[in-house]
Write a protein that holds these residues in place. Structure first.
Motif, PDB file in Angstrom:
ATOM      1  N   VAL A 124      -4.277  -9.680  11.923  1.00  0.00           N
ATOM      2  CA  VAL A 124      -3.743  -8.347  11.628  1.00  0.00           C
ATOM      3  C   VAL A 124      -3.974  -7.425  12.823  1.00  0.00           C
ATOM      4  N   LYS A 125      -3.044  -6.485  13.003  1.00  0.00           N
ATOM      5  CA  LYS A 125      -3.113  -5.560  14.141  1.00  0.00           C
ATOM      6  C   LYS A 125      -4.136  -4.454  13.917  1.00  0.00           C
ATOM      7  N   ASP A 126      -4.099  -3.823  12.748  1.00  0.00           N
ATOM      8  CA  ASP A 126      -4.951  -2.676  12.435  1.00  0.00           C
ATOM      9  C   ASP A 126      -5.756  -2.998  11.186  1.00  0.00           C
ATOM     10  N   GLN A 127      -7.029  -3.265  11.356  1.00  0.00           N
ATOM     11  CA  GLN A 127      -7.845  -3.729  10.239  1.00  0.00           C
ATOM     12  C   GLN A 127      -7.955  -2.690   9.145  1.00  0.00           C
ATOM     13  N   GLU A 128      -7.988  -1.414   9.496  1.00  0.00           N
ATOM     14  CA  GLU A 128      -8.129  -0.382   8.472  1.00  0.00           C
ATOM     15  C   GLU A 128      -6.888  -0.314   7.593  1.00  0.00           C
ATOM     16  N   LYS A 129      -5.712  -0.382   8.191  1.00  0.00           N
ATOM     17  CA  LYS A 129      -4.476  -0.350   7.414  1.00  0.00           C
ATOM     18  C   LYS A 129      -4.355  -1.589   6.531  1.00  0.00           C
ATOM     19  N   SER A 130      -4.708  -2.747   7.085  1.00  0.00           N
ATOM     20  CA  SER A 130      -4.571  -3.988   6.316  1.00  0.00           C
ATOM     21  C   SER A 130      -5.571  -4.053   5.178  1.00  0.00           C
ATOM     22  N   LEU A 131      -6.803  -3.652   5.435  1.00  0.00           N
ATOM     23  CA  LEU A 131      -7.798  -3.660   4.363  1.00  0.00           C
ATOM     24  C   LEU A 131      -7.396  -2.709   3.249  1.00  0.00           C
ATOM     25  N   ALA A 132      -6.914  -1.533   3.611  1.00  0.00           N
ATOM     26  CA  ALA A 132      -6.477  -0.568   2.598  1.00  0.00           C
ATOM     27  C   ALA A 132      -5.316  -1.124   1.785  1.00  0.00           C
ATOM     28  N   PHE A 133      -4.374  -1.777   2.457  1.00  0.00           N
ATOM     29  CA  PHE A 133      -3.224  -2.332   1.750  1.00  0.00           C
ATOM     30  C   PHE A 133      -3.643  -3.406   0.757  1.00  0.00           C
ATOM     31  N   TYR A 134      -4.440  -4.373   1.214  1.00  0.00           N
ATOM     32  CA  TYR A 134      -4.786  -5.483   0.329  1.00  0.00           C
ATOM     33  C   TYR A 134      -5.729  -5.051  -0.792  1.00  0.00           C
ATOM     34  N   LYS A 135      -6.522  -4.017  -0.560  1.00  0.00           N
ATOM     35  CA  LYS A 135      -7.398  -3.523  -1.631  1.00  0.00           C
ATOM     36  C   LYS A 135      -6.655  -2.574  -2.568  1.00  0.00           C
TER      37      LYS A 135
END
Length: 315
Positions: A176-187
């Protein structure tokens, strides 16, 4: 009716394959079983769903939509006889994105020796590199299959027998490019739980493990199935031009991950309310029982009804 996120399951990961006979044989050698096959001769493709299904398997005997840890192999007719056709495995520039699937085993030395004795290839053997507790086998299309152990690893111990009936399909890794965006999305959007983080500041990357259900105490159990591993390499989020390959643009390879839900219509309504990007809504195209959501990196997430909770398609 509202959708219940506690009933969601990370059902499968889809990989396109060149020769289904060779690929099915490989995954069956790893102890998996074809639990479902969907033939689509009109559209010239077949789908093979493989999972661990021994009496000791976590999802033994369950409907295929009511499981976690499935690998879906997609075969488009004719690729097996096309000498020019080659899968993009997601690990070579400029087409990096998908990383690997991972199985956990009872005795990693014996499991790797068994694979090697059968003539299968490795991206990384146990003795290679600095990490002597993991290996990466290669399937017939050069997809990486990580091998980890759910028992202690002693490189000096005598190799013992391995029982494929005990294996698990542990996780699927995507970059993933942006861990904060991806973590927020999957959570927040997909309803997953952030279960564990492995930080590697020296090598400038972090690994985030997510899945459905409560977060474990004391780390992740290697016997778990249905985990998603997000790999973030430091700094990619700051590069406006940086982009991972989603596996669906040419050259193709990895296709999607799939989440099964308790109520497909209610789940899609919830996704719509959260402003997700869609690859395909339920109302679009010919398939009215399948939707595809896009994650922040453009990876496809298939949304399907769990038929054990509510029958919709009769699959």
């Amino acid at each position: 009716m509202a959708t219940d996120l506690s009933k969601y399951k990370f059902n499968h990961s889809m990989l396109r394959v060149k020769d289904p006979k060779a690929s099915v044989k490989f995954y069956e050698f790893l102890g998996m079983k074809v639990i479902n096959k969907m033939e689509n001769p009109d559209s010239k493709f077949d789908l093979y769903f493989l999972a661990y299904d021994s009496p000791n398997a976590l999802s033994h005997g369950k409907h295929w939509t009511d499981r976690q840890g499935i690998i879906e192999l997609t075969h488009n007719y004719g690729t097996e006889s096309d000498p020019e056709y080659k899968i993009a495995n997601g690990n070579s520039d400029p087409y990096r994105g998908f990383g690997h699937v991972c199985i956990s085993v009872d005795n990693i030395q014996a499991a790797c020796a068994r694979l090697e004795d059968a003539g299968y290839r490795f991206q990384k053997r146990l003795a290679d590199g600095r990490m002597h507790h993991i290996a990466f086998a290669l399937d017939p299309d050069d997809y990486w299959v990580e091998i980890i152990s759910f028992n202690s690893v002693d490189a000096t111990a005598e190799i013992k027998e391995t029982r494929v009936e005990s294996y698990r399909m542990h996780h699927t890794m995507i970059r993933v490019k942006d861990q904060e965006k991806s973590l927020a999305f999957y959570k927040d959007v997909m309803g997953m739980t952030h279960k564990h983080t492995l930080e590697n500041a020296a090598a400038k990357f972090n690994l985030y493990f997510l899945g459905y259900g409560a977060a474990p105490t004391g780390g992740i159990d290697a016997r778990t199935e249905g985990l998603l591993e997000l790999t973030w390499n430091y700094g990619t989020e700051k590069d406006v031009d940086f982009k991972y390959h989603d596996g669906n643009a040419e050259p193709q390879g990895f296709g999607h991950i799939c989440v099964t839900v308790d109520d497909l219509d209610a789940a899609c309504t919830r996704f719509e309310e959260r402003g997700v990007g869609w690859k395909k809504r339920l109302t679009e195209g010919r398939m009215k029982d399948v939707a595809f959501v896009l994650d922040p990196d453009g990876y496809w997430i298939e949304i399907v009804q769990n038929e054990a909770i509510r029958s919709r398609t009769g699959w």
